[in-house]
Design a protein around this motif. Structure first.
Motif, PDB file in Angstrom:
ATOM      1  N   LEU A 118       0.827  -1.310  -0.015  1.00  0.00           N
ATOM      2  CA  LEU A 118       0.252   0.128  -0.039  1.00  0.00           C
ATOM      3  C   LEU A 118       0.843   0.823  -0.193  1.00  0.00           C
ATOM      4  O   LEU A 118       0.581   2.650  -0.793  1.00  0.00           O
ATOM      5  N   HIS A 119       1.846   1.802   0.848  1.00  0.00           N
ATOM      6  CA  HIS A 119       3.211   2.411   0.681  1.00  0.00           C
ATOM      7  C   HIS A 119       3.624   3.036  -0.479  1.00  0.00           C
ATOM      8  O   HIS A 119       3.472   3.842  -0.630  1.00  0.00           O
ATOM      9  N   LEU A 120       4.161   1.603  -1.589  1.00  0.00           N
ATOM     10  CA  LEU A 120       4.471   1.668  -2.997  1.00  0.00           C
ATOM     11  C   LEU A 120       3.393   2.125  -4.041  1.00  0.00           C
ATOM     12  O   LEU A 120       3.702   2.768  -4.693  1.00  0.00           O
TER      13      LEU A 120
ATOM     14  N   LEU B 230     -10.629  -1.344  -3.719  1.00  0.00           N
ATOM     15  CA  LEU B 230     -10.347  -1.418  -2.238  1.00  0.00           C
ATOM     16  C   LEU B 230     -11.091  -1.799  -1.103  1.00  0.00           C
ATOM     17  O   LEU B 230     -10.432  -2.957  -0.404  1.00  0.00           O
ATOM     18  N   ASN B 231     -12.070  -2.767  -1.364  1.00  0.00           N
ATOM     19  CA  ASN B 231     -12.999  -3.969  -0.518  1.00  0.00           C
ATOM     20  C   ASN B 231     -12.180  -5.154  -1.250  1.00  0.00           C
ATOM     21  O   ASN B 231     -12.349  -6.459  -0.561  1.00  0.00           O
ATOM     22  N   ALA B 232     -12.103  -5.527  -3.236  1.00  0.00           N
ATOM     23  CA  ALA B 232     -11.112  -6.671  -3.541  1.00  0.00           C
ATOM     24  C   ALA B 232     -10.390  -7.148  -2.584  1.00  0.00           C
ATOM     25  O   ALA B 232      -9.757  -8.046  -2.631  1.00  0.00           O
TER      26      ALA B 232
ATOM     27  N   SER C 292      -6.636   4.385   4.313  1.00  0.00           N
ATOM     28  CA  SER C 292      -7.635   5.382   4.019  1.00  0.00           C
ATOM     29  C   SER C 292      -6.678   6.468   3.095  1.00  0.00           C
ATOM     30  O   SER C 292      -7.253   7.246   2.919  1.00  0.00           O
ATOM     31  N   VAL C 293      -4.958   6.470   3.445  1.00  0.00           N
ATOM     32  CA  VAL C 293      -4.639   7.369   2.746  1.00  0.00           C
ATOM     33  C   VAL C 293      -4.384   7.424   1.368  1.00  0.00           C
ATOM     34  O   VAL C 293      -5.324   7.835   0.429  1.00  0.00           O
TER      35      VAL C 293
END
Length: 322
Positions: free
Chosen positions: A221-223, A273-275, A297-298
């Motif tokens: 997620l950060h990447l 996002l849900n997937a 969230s970000v």
């Protein structure tokens, strides 16, 4: 001549360290590297203003078209410096630990990392096509990136990258490599591609902590956030255009070129996002930890912000102010 001297310096001081004498010599080594990069930078700016980059020092030593072996060397020095900045001890030529790494030394090595990243940024810009140059460099960096065992080292490498174009390309290759399936029609770098990565990719990286699986998703997620920010900068600053022509686009306030793949909806964002959440929950067998929820969230905020900006830009083009 300049790069020959620099090559001797890096082979001696970045590949292996040699104890107390090297510790005492490091400040002068950093100063020398600063001098080299400043010389390249000053000459680059002068020749750029004259629209004569083909005669610059950077072109003669850091061109991806003509001197790519030199660029390979810079990449190798950079990775060695990143690893050294997180090492607890320095080693001699046999790999024997001989000296603890102090905070002061680590800070100086991190300065070297930033200076070498500047060299890579110049290498991206000095030829006619920044896109082609970043592609060549990214192809070399990707397998090296996969071999870096610590997340902290990988993040240092990415966070210190000056070139958003290069950062985006390396991240894109990495996610392409780890995709469970590829789209039926290839997607260019876009908001739609970021959503596709979110739904179909799994980072294939090494982790040392017991919480490795959660770390994997957190780093992913950060990447993706980094990829989003890099992509936005590529668009707004026209980074795919040659640096000699880019200034004209900025002066003329040319709008970023959006594509149909940047036209995403709130429903698209939530669906992907849900997937992702469902996939991670099933694989881990646990609810998402708060840190991962914050990352999600970000990313949601960034994607929705871009969606709103794209829609506002479209409305402005259709109904310009009178």
């Amino acid at each position: 001549m300049l790069l020959t001297v620099l090559t001797k310096y890096t082979e001696k001081h970045l590949n292996r360290q040699h104890g107390v004498q090297e510790e005492e010599a490091l400040p002068s080594q950093v100063l020398f590297l600063q001098y080299v990069i400043q010389t390249l930078e000053d000459d680059f700016q002068v020749t750029l203003r004259r629209r004569f980059l083909q005669k610059s020092i950077a072109k003669s030593v850091l061109s991806c078209d003509q001197h790519f072996s030199n660029v390979r060397n810079v990449i190798e020095w950079l990775v060695n410096a990143v690893k050294l900045s997180f090492s607890d001890v320095t080693e001699d030529h046999l790999g024997t630990a001989v000296l603890p790494v102090t905070d002061l030394r680590r800070n100086r090595v991190q300065s070297v990392v930033c200076l070498l990243q500047r060299m890579l940024s110049i290498a991206v810009e000095v030829d006619k096509s920044p896109t082609l140059s970043s592609n060549k460099i990214a192809d070399i960096m990707f397998p090296i990136f996969l071999s870096i065992p610590k997340r902290s080292q990988r993040e240092t490498l990415f966070n210190s990258l000056e070139s958003s174009l290069l950062r985006a390309k390396v991240i894109t290759i990495m996610f392409d490599h780890s995709c469970e399936s590829m789209p039926s029609q290839p997607l260019p770098l876009s908001l739609a591609k970021i959503l596709y990565f979110l739904k179909h990719s799994t980072l294939l990286l090494e982790y040392q902590a017991s919480s490795g699986d959660w770390q994997r998703w957190d780093e992913m997620l950060h990447l993706l956030c980094l990829l989003f920010l890099s992509y936005q900068r590529i668009l707004t600053e026209h980074l795919r255009t040659a640096v000699t022509e880019r200034i004209n686009l900025i002066i003329q306030e040319v709008k970023p070129q959006q594509t149909q793949h940047d036209d995403i909806s709130t429903q698209d964002v939530e669906l992907h996002l849900n997937a992702f959440c469902n996939r991670v929950t099933q694989l881990q067998g646990e609810v998402l930890p708060p840190t991962l929820q914050r990352r999600i969230s970000v990313l949601r905020t960034l994607l929705n912000m871009a969606k709103s900006q794209n829609r506002s830009a479209s409305v402005h083009e259709e109904h310009p102010p009178s």
